[in-house]
Design a protein around this motif. Sequence first.
Motif, PDB file in Angstrom:
ATOM      1  N   GLY A 133     -32.870 -73.354 113.545  1.00  0.00           N
ATOM      2  CA  GLY A 133     -33.756 -73.396 114.706  1.00  0.00           C
ATOM      3  C   GLY A 133     -34.538 -74.672 114.812  1.00  0.00           C
ATOM      4  N   ASN A 134     -34.259 -75.643 113.917  1.00  0.00           N
ATOM      5  CA  ASN A 134     -35.031 -76.892 113.905  1.00  0.00           C
ATOM      6  C   ASN A 134     -34.104 -78.096 113.964  1.00  0.00           C
ATOM      7  OD1 ASN A 134     -37.708 -75.656 113.410  1.00  0.00           O
ATOM      8  ND2 ASN A 134     -36.741 -75.046 111.480  1.00  0.00           N
ATOM      9  N   LYS A 135     -33.660 -78.396 115.167  1.00  0.00           N
ATOM     10  CA  LYS A 135     -32.739 -79.514 115.329  1.00  0.00           C
ATOM     11  C   LYS A 135     -33.518 -80.808 115.462  1.00  0.00           C
ATOM     12  CE  LYS A 135     -29.013 -81.289 118.200  1.00  0.00           C
ATOM     13  NZ  LYS A 135     -28.172 -81.083 119.399  1.00  0.00           N
ATOM     14  N   THR A 136     -33.502 -81.593 114.400  1.00  0.00           N
ATOM     15  CA  THR A 136     -34.190 -82.883 114.426  1.00  0.00           C
ATOM     16  C   THR A 136     -33.216 -83.941 113.938  1.00  0.00           C
ATOM     17  OG1 THR A 136     -35.011 -82.461 112.196  1.00  0.00           O
ATOM     18  CG2 THR A 136     -36.483 -81.928 114.036  1.00  0.00           C
ATOM     19  N   LYS A 137     -32.457 -84.475 114.851  1.00  0.00           N
ATOM     20  CA  LYS A 137     -31.408 -85.420 114.479  1.00  0.00           C
ATOM     21  C   LYS A 137     -31.972 -86.741 113.963  1.00  0.00           C
ATOM     22  CE  LYS A 137     -27.590 -83.840 117.348  1.00  0.00           C
ATOM     23  NZ  LYS A 137     -26.556 -84.252 118.314  1.00  0.00           N
ATOM     24  N   ILE A 138     -31.212 -87.382 113.067  1.00  0.00           N
ATOM     25  CA  ILE A 138     -31.581 -88.679 112.524  1.00  0.00           C
ATOM     26  C   ILE A 138     -31.085 -89.758 113.477  1.00  0.00           C
ATOM     27  CG2 ILE A 138     -31.321 -90.219 110.550  1.00  0.00           C
ATOM     28  CD1 ILE A 138     -30.488 -87.764 108.941  1.00  0.00           C
ATOM     29  N   LEU A 139     -31.913 -90.735 113.764  1.00  0.00           N
ATOM     30  CA  LEU A 139     -31.476 -91.850 114.570  1.00  0.00           C
ATOM     31  C   LEU A 139     -30.457 -92.664 113.789  1.00  0.00           C
ATOM     32  CD1 LEU A 139     -34.884 -93.065 116.038  1.00  0.00           C
ATOM     33  CD2 LEU A 139     -33.157 -91.659 117.173  1.00  0.00           C
ATOM     34  N   GLU A 140     -29.501 -93.254 114.515  1.00  0.00           N
ATOM     35  CA  GLU A 140     -28.402 -93.968 113.847  1.00  0.00           C
ATOM     36  C   GLU A 140     -28.902 -95.049 112.899  1.00  0.00           C
ATOM     37  OE1 GLU A 140     -24.310 -96.396 114.964  1.00  0.00           O
ATOM     38  OE2 GLU A 140     -25.496 -95.424 116.536  1.00  0.00           O
ATOM     39  N   ASN A 141     -29.977 -95.775 113.296  1.00  0.00           N
ATOM     40  CA  ASN A 141     -30.442 -96.848 112.436  1.00  0.00           C
ATOM     41  C   ASN A 141     -31.263 -96.370 111.247  1.00  0.00           C
ATOM     42  OD1 ASN A 141     -32.783 -96.028 113.617  1.00  0.00           O
ATOM     43  ND2 ASN A 141     -33.260 -97.955 114.669  1.00  0.00           N
ATOM     44  N   GLN A 142     -31.401 -95.031 111.116  1.00  0.00           N
ATOM     45  CA  GLN A 142     -32.119 -94.475 109.968  1.00  0.00           C
ATOM     46  C   GLN A 142     -31.167 -94.076 108.856  1.00  0.00           C
ATOM     47  OE1 GLN A 142     -34.256 -91.385 112.210  1.00  0.00           O
ATOM     48  NE2 GLN A 142     -36.119 -92.242 111.349  1.00  0.00           N
ATOM     49  N   SER A 200     -27.756 -80.052 101.930  1.00  0.00           N
ATOM     50  CA  SER A 200     -28.962 -80.098 102.748  1.00  0.00           C
ATOM     51  C   SER A 200     -28.615 -80.532 104.169  1.00  0.00           C
ATOM     52  CB  SER A 200     -29.962 -81.084 102.146  1.00  0.00           C
ATOM     53  OG  SER A 200     -29.469 -82.407 102.261  1.00  0.00           O
ATOM     54  N   VAL A 201     -29.529 -80.285 105.095  1.00  0.00           N
ATOM     55  CA  VAL A 201     -29.330 -80.722 106.473  1.00  0.00           C
ATOM     56  C   VAL A 201     -29.114 -82.226 106.519  1.00  0.00           C
ATOM     57  CG1 VAL A 201     -30.414 -80.949 108.741  1.00  0.00           C
ATOM     58  CG2 VAL A 201     -30.625 -78.800 107.469  1.00  0.00           C
ATOM     59  N   ARG A 202     -29.915 -82.946 105.754  1.00  0.00           N
ATOM     60  CA  ARG A 202     -29.811 -84.404 105.721  1.00  0.00           C
ATOM     61  C   ARG A 202     -28.433 -84.847 105.250  1.00  0.00           C
ATOM     62  NH1 ARG A 202     -32.624 -88.766 107.827  1.00  0.00           N
ATOM     63  NH2 ARG A 202     -32.334 -90.605 106.516  1.00  0.00           N
ATOM     64  N   GLU A 203     -27.940 -84.237 104.179  1.00  0.00           N
ATOM     65  CA  GLU A 203     -26.628 -84.590 103.649  1.00  0.00           C
ATOM     66  C   GLU A 203     -25.533 -84.315 104.670  1.00  0.00           C
ATOM     67  OE1 GLU A 203     -26.938 -83.885  98.845  1.00  0.00           O
ATOM     68  OE2 GLU A 203     -26.755 -82.137 100.147  1.00  0.00           O
ATOM     69  N   GLU A 206     -27.555 -94.447 100.503  1.00  0.00           N
ATOM     70  CA  GLU A 206     -28.107 -94.001  99.222  1.00  0.00           C
ATOM     71  C   GLU A 206     -28.785 -92.659  99.321  1.00  0.00           C
ATOM     72  OE1 GLU A 206     -31.127 -96.898 101.078  1.00  0.00           O
ATOM     73  OE2 GLU A 206     -28.940 -96.717 100.808  1.00  0.00           O
ATOM     74  N   GLU A 207     -28.958 -92.131 100.541  1.00  0.00           N
ATOM     75  CA  GLU A 207     -29.626 -90.850 100.688  1.00  0.00           C
ATOM     76  C   GLU A 207     -28.655 -89.685 100.602  1.00  0.00           C
ATOM     77  OE1 GLU A 207     -32.548 -92.630 104.039  1.00  0.00           O
ATOM     78  OE2 GLU A 207     -32.711 -90.499 103.669  1.00  0.00           O
ATOM     79  N   ILE A 208     -27.372 -89.973 100.568  1.00  0.00           N
ATOM     80  CA  ILE A 208     -26.400 -88.883 100.481  1.00  0.00           C
ATOM     81  C   ILE A 208     -26.340 -88.349  99.057  1.00  0.00           C
ATOM     82  CG2 ILE A 208     -23.940 -88.327 100.634  1.00  0.00           C
ATOM     83  CD1 ILE A 208     -23.689 -90.137 102.934  1.00  0.00           C
ATOM     84  N   GLU A 250     -25.766 -84.038 107.962  1.00  0.00           N
ATOM     85  CA  GLU A 250     -25.863 -84.897 109.129  1.00  0.00           C
ATOM     86  C   GLU A 250     -25.320 -86.290 108.837  1.00  0.00           C
ATOM     87  OE1 GLU A 250     -28.898 -85.429 112.800  1.00  0.00           O
ATOM     88  OE2 GLU A 250     -29.766 -85.227 110.820  1.00  0.00           O
ATOM     89  N   LEU A 251     -25.620 -86.798 107.669  1.00  0.00           N
ATOM     90  CA  LEU A 251     -25.103 -88.103 107.282  1.00  0.00           C
ATOM     91  C   LEU A 251     -23.579 -88.075 107.126  1.00  0.00           C
ATOM     92  CD1 LEU A 251     -27.851 -89.146 104.718  1.00  0.00           C
ATOM     93  CD2 LEU A 251     -27.369 -90.232 106.910  1.00  0.00           C
ATOM     94  N   GLU A 252     -23.058 -86.991 106.579  1.00  0.00           N
ATOM     95  CA  GLU A 252     -21.609 -86.853 106.440  1.00  0.00           C
ATOM     96  C   GLU A 252     -20.929 -86.868 107.808  1.00  0.00           C
ATOM     97  OE1 GLU A 252     -21.426 -84.187 102.316  1.00  0.00           O
ATOM     98  OE2 GLU A 252     -21.209 -83.218 104.274  1.00  0.00           O
ATOM     99  N   PHE A 253     -21.485 -86.126 108.761  1.00  0.00           N
ATOM    100  CA  PHE A 253     -20.865 -86.074 110.082  1.00  0.00           C
ATOM    101  C   PHE A 253     -21.020 -87.391 110.835  1.00  0.00           C
ATOM    102  CE2 PHE A 253     -21.495 -81.338 109.640  1.00  0.00           C
ATOM    103  CZ  PHE A 253     -20.132 -81.072 109.506  1.00  0.00           C
ATOM    104  N   ALA A 254     -22.071 -88.158 110.522  1.00  0.00           N
ATOM    105  CA  ALA A 254     -22.218 -89.487 111.116  1.00  0.00           C
ATOM    106  C   ALA A 254     -21.134 -90.423 110.584  1.00  0.00           C
ATOM    107  CB  ALA A 254     -23.598 -90.049 110.809  1.00  0.00           C
ATOM    108  N   LEU A 255     -20.767 -90.248 109.333  1.00  0.00           N
ATOM    109  CA  LEU A 255     -19.746 -91.089 108.713  1.00  0.00           C
ATOM    110  C   LEU A 255     -18.332 -90.631 109.059  1.00  0.00           C
ATOM    111  CD1 LEU A 255     -21.400 -91.466 105.204  1.00  0.00           C
ATOM    112  CD2 LEU A 255     -21.018 -93.307 106.844  1.00  0.00           C
ATOM    113  N   TYR A 256     -18.167 -89.328 109.280  1.00  0.00           N
ATOM    114  CA  TYR A 256     -16.851 -88.754 109.568  1.00  0.00           C
ATOM    115  C   TYR A 256     -16.924 -87.937 110.864  1.00  0.00           C
ATOM    116  CZ  TYR A 256     -16.210 -89.896 104.615  1.00  0.00           C
ATOM    117  OH  TYR A 256     -16.149 -90.542 103.404  1.00  0.00           O
TER     118      TYR A 256
END
Length: 284
Positions: free
Chosen positions: A269-278, A221-224, A282-284, A226-232
């Motif tokens: 077409g829907n770039k909605t980035k997660i803020l770092e403090n979000q 998913s997009v969420r997964e 456990e969401e991965i 994005e979180l992966e790229f935030a970690l790596y």
Amino acid sequence: MLIEYTTFGIINKVEIAIQRLKSFEPQEGYRLAYSGGKDSVVIKRLAEMAGVKFEAHYSCTSIDPPELVWFIKSDKTVHFDIPKDKNGKPITMWNLIDGKTIPPIRTVRYCCKELKESNGKGRITVTGVRWAESSNRKNNQDLINIFAKKKEDRLLLNMDNDENRRTVENCYRTKKTLVNPIIDWSDSDVWEFIKSENLPYCELYDRGFKRLGCIGCPLASVRERELEFALYPKYKENYIRAFDKMLLNSDRKSWKSGEEVFDWWVYGGNKTKILENQIKMEEI
């Protein structure tokens, strides 16, 4: 002899899985597809309990989390398969993208074909595929799928009278016969077996990861992703660098930079980035 488990159901499933492995054991032994995830940890232990001949093989994708690669390396019995081109040069995700005109997407996963499916052709392969992770597999549980390139050429064989054969898939494209001994196991079955057998597993699960595999996989998913790229973040940099090289070899005018390609690839077409403090593990 089977050890004690907390529920009778898992005992039955362990016995059935072992029988499945014994029933289809080839003379030359199995090729066991080992990814380092929880399911492959289970099938490797089951193969040992069944006493069947096998070799565990890990396909080096170049984009698995470092912790996962370290865990796999800790098991000296696992063979590392490095995909290579016709000239013997190692294939990585980065030089693979460089030679394409688009990133790997859900409908065009050339990464899987080149990085994971290039080895073991003609071998009977044990996998950790489970119905619980695929609604399509669950809906076709009574069938053996004989895959062909064209949908209309596919042949489905009803094997309802044989419980074991529901776990077999023959893939004409990869030239492999797949045996899936834990296809009917749930996530809780998998973890109960791991805990009961005191099996080692990758530390990322204890850090909140629900799935392990390629960083940036288009099936996630997009969420997964994005979180992966935030970690790596280094992997994100490598993807953008590879996309820049891809554009140099392409006549596509819709993208101006590798970063634009990356944003389209992850967000569409829907770039909605997660803020770092979000970000929550456990969401991965």
